[in-house]
Design a protein around this motif. Structure first.
Motif: not given
Length: 232
Positions: A100-122
């Motif tokens: 539940g780390s809100e600190q991770a939100i900026p990086q997680l938002l960046g991973l929504l554009k990752d080329p790999h679908l597993d990463v986008r899903c995660g």
């Protein structure tokens, strides 16, 4: 089954030793087992293995740290979000969501554009678990992702938010010209347990796209069931 403290320590010590085994699959299994045991004592040894040269080991370490729900693990997991192996990034994202780390939100938002679908899903799943409002626009952007699994994951993630937070943007998405966007919004509304969505979903049954109508029917079924249970 309650385990004797001495036996528990014996198991932990054995697994710590196996984290250093020369065979990668043994190290990975040891990390997996430590996560399943749920002992906070395992956190420091797991953190030491986060930079293991084998990606399978790093993946299991990330997963174990997420299962242990450890705040001290956050910085290491943030580093693993930049790992060169997609499945490591995916597991690190899911682990941060479990913590539940809100600190991770900026990086997680960046991973929504990752080329790999597993990463986008995660990343989408993690943002849903964290449930913080700044993640909503990013999750909505996945509604037009090229992969149906990613779209569905984003919909389910938004369904975990408080209904009042995401209801309006989801209802707005039902009016968009892209049928995939309408389908995914309907799926998400089915997760929300918000009666206010029912009229819009009923109207969606007149949609020219059969898959949109199908998603609307499924959503109405879920909402109808939730309403009925609330009346019991």
């Amino acid at each position: 089954m309650t385990q004797h403290p001495a036996h528990q320590q014996l198991v932990l010590d054995t697994l710590y030793t196996n984290l250093k085994d020369p065979i990668p699959v043994i190290r990975a299994k040891a990390a997996q087992a430590l996560g399943q045991m749920g002992s906070e004592q395992a956190i420091p040894p797991l953190l030491q293995q986060a930079q293991d040269p084998n990606s399978e080991v790093r993946r299991e370490v990330a997963k174990a740290l997420g299962q242990l729900g450890s705040e001290p693990a956050i910085l290491v997991l943030l580093q693993l979000l930049e790992d060169n192996e997609p499945r490591v990034r995916s597991h690190a994202a899911e682990a941060l969501g479990n913590i539940g780390s809100e600190q991770a939100i900026p990086q997680l938002l960046g991973l929504l554009k990752d080329p790999h679908l597993d990463v986008r899903c995660g990343a989408a799943e993690a943002l849903g678990n964290i449930g913080s409002e700044p993640a909503i626009p990013g999750l909505l952007s996945l509604f037009t992702d090229s992969d149906v699994t990613v779209r569905q994951t984003a919909a389910i993630a938004l369904g975990r938010f408080p209904g009042s937070t995401v209801l309006t943007p989801l209802l707005d998405a039902l009016q968009q010209s892209n049928p995939i966007l309408r389908q995914t919004a309907a799926i998400a509304l089915g997760q929300l347990n918000q009666e206010a969505a029912i009229p819009a979903l009923v109207q969606l049954l007149n949609d020219p796209d059969s898959q949109v109508r199908e998603c609307a029917i499924e959503a109405l079924g879920k909402l109808g069931s939730a309403v009925e249970q609330s009346l019991v």
